[in-house]
Write an enzyme that holds these catalytic residues in place. Structure first.
Site, mmCIF file in Angstrom:
data_model
loop_
_atom_site.group_PDB
_atom_site.id
_atom_site.type_symbol
_atom_site.label_atom_id
_atom_site.label_comp_id
_atom_site.label_asym_id
_atom_site.label_seq_id
_atom_site.Cartn_x
_atom_site.Cartn_y
_atom_site.Cartn_z
ATOM 1 N N HIS A 203 26.085 108.568 -63.134
ATOM 2 C CA HIS A 203 25.223 109.646 -62.790
ATOM 3 C C HIS A 203 25.564 110.830 -63.717
ATOM 4 O O HIS A 203 26.724 110.786 -64.139
ATOM 5 C CB HIS A 203 25.156 109.866 -61.327
ATOM 6 C CG HIS A 203 26.792 110.322 -61.024
ATOM 7 N ND1 HIS A 203 27.685 109.298 -60.465
ATOM 8 C CD2 HIS A 203 27.090 111.518 -60.778
ATOM 9 C CE1 HIS A 203 28.888 110.364 -60.413
ATOM 10 N NE2 HIS A 203 28.281 111.463 -60.374
ATOM 11 N N HIS B 125 27.827 116.059 -68.086
ATOM 12 C CA HIS B 125 28.453 114.965 -68.649
ATOM 13 C C HIS B 125 28.327 113.571 -67.439
ATOM 14 O O HIS B 125 27.725 113.913 -66.407
ATOM 15 C CB HIS B 125 29.891 115.043 -68.726
ATOM 16 C CG HIS B 125 30.450 115.523 -67.349
ATOM 17 N ND1 HIS B 125 30.548 116.643 -66.636
ATOM 18 C CD2 HIS B 125 31.042 114.524 -66.430
ATOM 19 C CE1 HIS B 125 31.389 116.384 -65.584
ATOM 20 N NE2 HIS B 125 31.705 115.254 -65.304
HETATM 21 P P1 2AM Z 1 31.894 113.390 -62.211
HETATM 22 O O1 2AM Z 1 32.874 112.547 -62.186
HETATM 23 O O2 2AM Z 1 30.826 112.941 -62.961
HETATM 24 O O3 2AM Z 1 32.344 114.738 -62.697
HETATM 25 C C1 2AM Z 1 31.305 112.805 -56.550
HETATM 26 O O4 2AM Z 1 32.740 113.006 -56.099
HETATM 27 C C2 2AM Z 1 30.993 113.012 -57.863
HETATM 28 O O5 2AM Z 1 30.957 114.571 -57.902
HETATM 29 C C3 2AM Z 1 32.071 112.607 -59.024
HETATM 30 O O6 2AM Z 1 31.490 111.487 -59.453
HETATM 31 C C4 2AM Z 1 31.907 113.857 -59.873
HETATM 32 O O7 2AM Z 1 31.204 113.452 -60.788
HETATM 33 C C5 2AM Z 1 31.387 115.189 -59.172
HETATM 34 N N1 2AM Z 1 32.408 116.214 -58.912
HETATM 35 C C6 2AM Z 1 32.229 117.297 -59.535
HETATM 36 N N2 2AM Z 1 32.865 118.216 -59.114
HETATM 37 C C7 2AM Z 1 33.899 117.763 -58.357
HETATM 38 C C8 2AM Z 1 35.021 118.048 -57.571
HETATM 39 N N3 2AM Z 1 35.475 119.471 -57.752
HETATM 40 N N4 2AM Z 1 35.628 116.972 -56.892
HETATM 41 C C9 2AM Z 1 35.127 115.883 -56.939
HETATM 42 N N5 2AM Z 1 34.147 115.303 -57.559
HETATM 43 C C10 2AM Z 1 33.478 116.426 -58.210
#
Ligand code: 2AM
Length: 189
Positions: A37, A120
């Site tokens: 996603h 991303h």
């Molecule tokens: P990402 O890995 O694509 O960045 C659920 O935790 C989703 O929220 C993760 O897949 C992560 O997507 C996103 N996310 C964005 N900020 C975050 C944070 N501070 N801690 C954990 N997840 C985060």
């Protein structure tokens, strides 16, 4: 408390392209297809009440649909070891969508982590020591021409994330379609 985030989902063709890319990288743990996603806003752990406020805020967005493309690979360092992510070709409409969502969430007093929006799609998670810096740099160079898309942005989704186990499980709680013809799914949990 509920761990939740807003994200864009990806069409099957893009998921296939990412799976081929994952297959070409000999280290790291591939993010399963159903978890791929593009995060627009991470809420963290929130109460039912805050989740409801976030839902109302997202439901009030009504931009014109548009499309984006994935472009290149990046190493991002949130967790130890970091992640390998596909980047997104710069797109002002995507920036505007993330800004509008965040600003409505702020208006609804839903607190967000103070992270800059960096579009991303995480494709692999690394553990410290999985790859040396030079290996990573070579990998990013080799896949700099990676492109996938188009990704039609015709709506966004609210996901709940269940941690525990090797990989998190994501459950779509609501979908907010931008095109009025698509209709809006009810918020259920
Ligand atoms: P990402 O890995 O694509 O960045 C659920 O935790 C989703 O929220 C993760 O897949 C992560 O997507 C996103 N996310 C964005 N900020 C975050 C944070 N501070 N801690 C954990 N997840 C985060």
């Amino acid at each position: 408390m509920i761990r939740a985030f807003f994200a864009l989902t990806l069409p099957d063709e893009v998921i296939d392209q990412i799976e081929r890319l994952q297959g070409a990288i000999p280290f790291g743990r591939a993010v399963p297809a159903e978890n791929l996603h593009l995060t627009l806003a991470f809420l963290g752990e929130v109460s039912d009440q805050t989740l409801e406020a976030a839902h109302e805020a997202a439901a009030s967005l009504a931009p014109e649909p548009f499309a984006i493309e994935l472009s290149g690979l990046q190493h991002l360092g949130r967790a130890p070891g970091g992640v390998i992510a596909a980047g997104v070709a710069p797109d002002a409409r995507l920036e505007a969508l993330a800004r509008a969502l965040r600003s409505r969430l702020n208006g609804a007093r839903v607190q967000l982590p103070r992270e800059r929006f960096r579009p991303h799609v995480t494709v692999l998670r690394l553990r410290p020591g999985d790859a040396e810096d030079a290996t990573l740099a070579r990998l990013l160079g080799r896949h700099a021409t990676f492109r996938a898309g188009p990704i039609p942005v015709t709506g966004l989704s609210l996901f709940r994330s269940y941690l525990g186990g090797e990989t998190a499980r994501h459950e779509e709680l609501a979908r907010y379609a931008f095109d009025p013809m698509d209709g809006r799914d009810e918020f259920s949990r």
